[in-house]
Design a protein around this motif. Structure first.
Motif, PDB file in Angstrom:
ATOM      1  N   ARG A  68     -35.666  83.358  50.420  1.00 53.15           N
ATOM      2  CA  ARG A  68     -35.936  81.972  50.057  1.00 53.15           C
ATOM      3  C   ARG A  68     -37.164  81.942  49.149  1.00 53.15           C
ATOM      4  O   ARG A  68     -38.187  82.548  49.445  1.00 53.15           O
ATOM      5  N   THR A  69     -37.046  81.248  48.023  1.00 54.24           N
ATOM      6  CA  THR A  69     -38.166  81.055  47.108  1.00 54.24           C
ATOM      7  C   THR A  69     -38.430  79.566  46.983  1.00 54.24           C
ATOM      8  O   THR A  69     -37.693  78.742  47.550  1.00 54.24           O
ATOM      9  N   ARG A  70     -39.444  79.216  46.232  1.00 52.46           N
ATOM     10  CA  ARG A  70     -39.736  77.782  46.068  1.00 52.46           C
ATOM     11  C   ARG A  70     -38.691  77.091  45.206  1.00 52.46           C
ATOM     12  O   ARG A  70     -38.612  75.877  45.155  1.00 52.46           O
ATOM     13  N   PHE A  71     -37.873  77.865  44.501  1.00 51.54           N
ATOM     14  CA  PHE A  71     -36.814  77.308  43.670  1.00 51.54           C
ATOM     15  C   PHE A  71     -35.463  77.327  44.371  1.00 51.54           C
ATOM     16  O   PHE A  71     -34.452  77.018  43.775  1.00 51.54           O
ATOM     17  N   GLY A  72     -35.422  77.714  45.625  1.00 54.94           N
ATOM     18  CA  GLY A  72     -34.171  77.798  46.367  1.00 54.94           C
ATOM     19  C   GLY A  72     -33.952  79.226  46.830  1.00 54.94           C
ATOM     20  O   GLY A  72     -34.886  79.995  47.025  1.00 54.94           O
ATOM     21  N   MET A  73     -32.710  79.605  46.991  1.00 53.80           N
ATOM     22  CA  MET A  73     -32.392  80.952  47.452  1.00 53.80           C
ATOM     23  C   MET A  73     -32.332  81.905  46.258  1.00 53.80           C
ATOM     24  O   MET A  73     -31.751  81.590  45.230  1.00 53.80           O
ATOM     25  N   GLY A  74     -32.930  83.075  46.426  1.00 46.47           N
ATOM     26  CA  GLY A  74     -32.911  84.095  45.396  1.00 46.47           C
ATOM     27  C   GLY A  74     -32.381  85.385  45.990  1.00 46.47           C
ATOM     28  O   GLY A  74     -32.300  85.544  47.208  1.00 46.47           O
TER      29      GLY A  74
END
Length: 98
Positions: A68-74
């Protein structure tokens, strides 16, 4: 095999707890290799670079983890590793290799 391809095939040793146990008990070394590298290319690269005799090469593709990243799932990249078995009585010293 030319020198450029050797360095493109072998990306470096993979140092982990499991890799250390395998090296001590079975005389196998673990390398991070290019995704398009074949077992024959890996064998020739290790033999030329470390001046040892290789008995067998086993490969495995390690799937990248989903994070999980701040932009969604990576997703981390997939990578390939090779377990290299050496002939009896031979070993690789990574500190000595160039």
């Amino acid at each position: 095999m030319n020198q450029e391809r050797i360095y493109k095939v072998l990306l470096g040793p993979h140092i982990s707890e499991k890799a250390t146990v395998v090296a001590e008990e079975h005389g196998q070394y673990v390398f991070k290799v290019a995704k398009d590298a074949t077992k024959l290319e890996i064998k020739k690269a290790v033999e030329q670079l470390f001046e040892v005799s290789v008995d067998a090469v086993r490969t495995a593709v390690v799937k990248g983890k989903t994070k999980r990243t701040r932009f969604g799932m990576g997703k981390r990249s997939d990578w390939k590793k090779a377990y290299v078995s050496l002939a009896q009585g031979q070993e690789i010293d990574f500190a000595d290799a160039e």
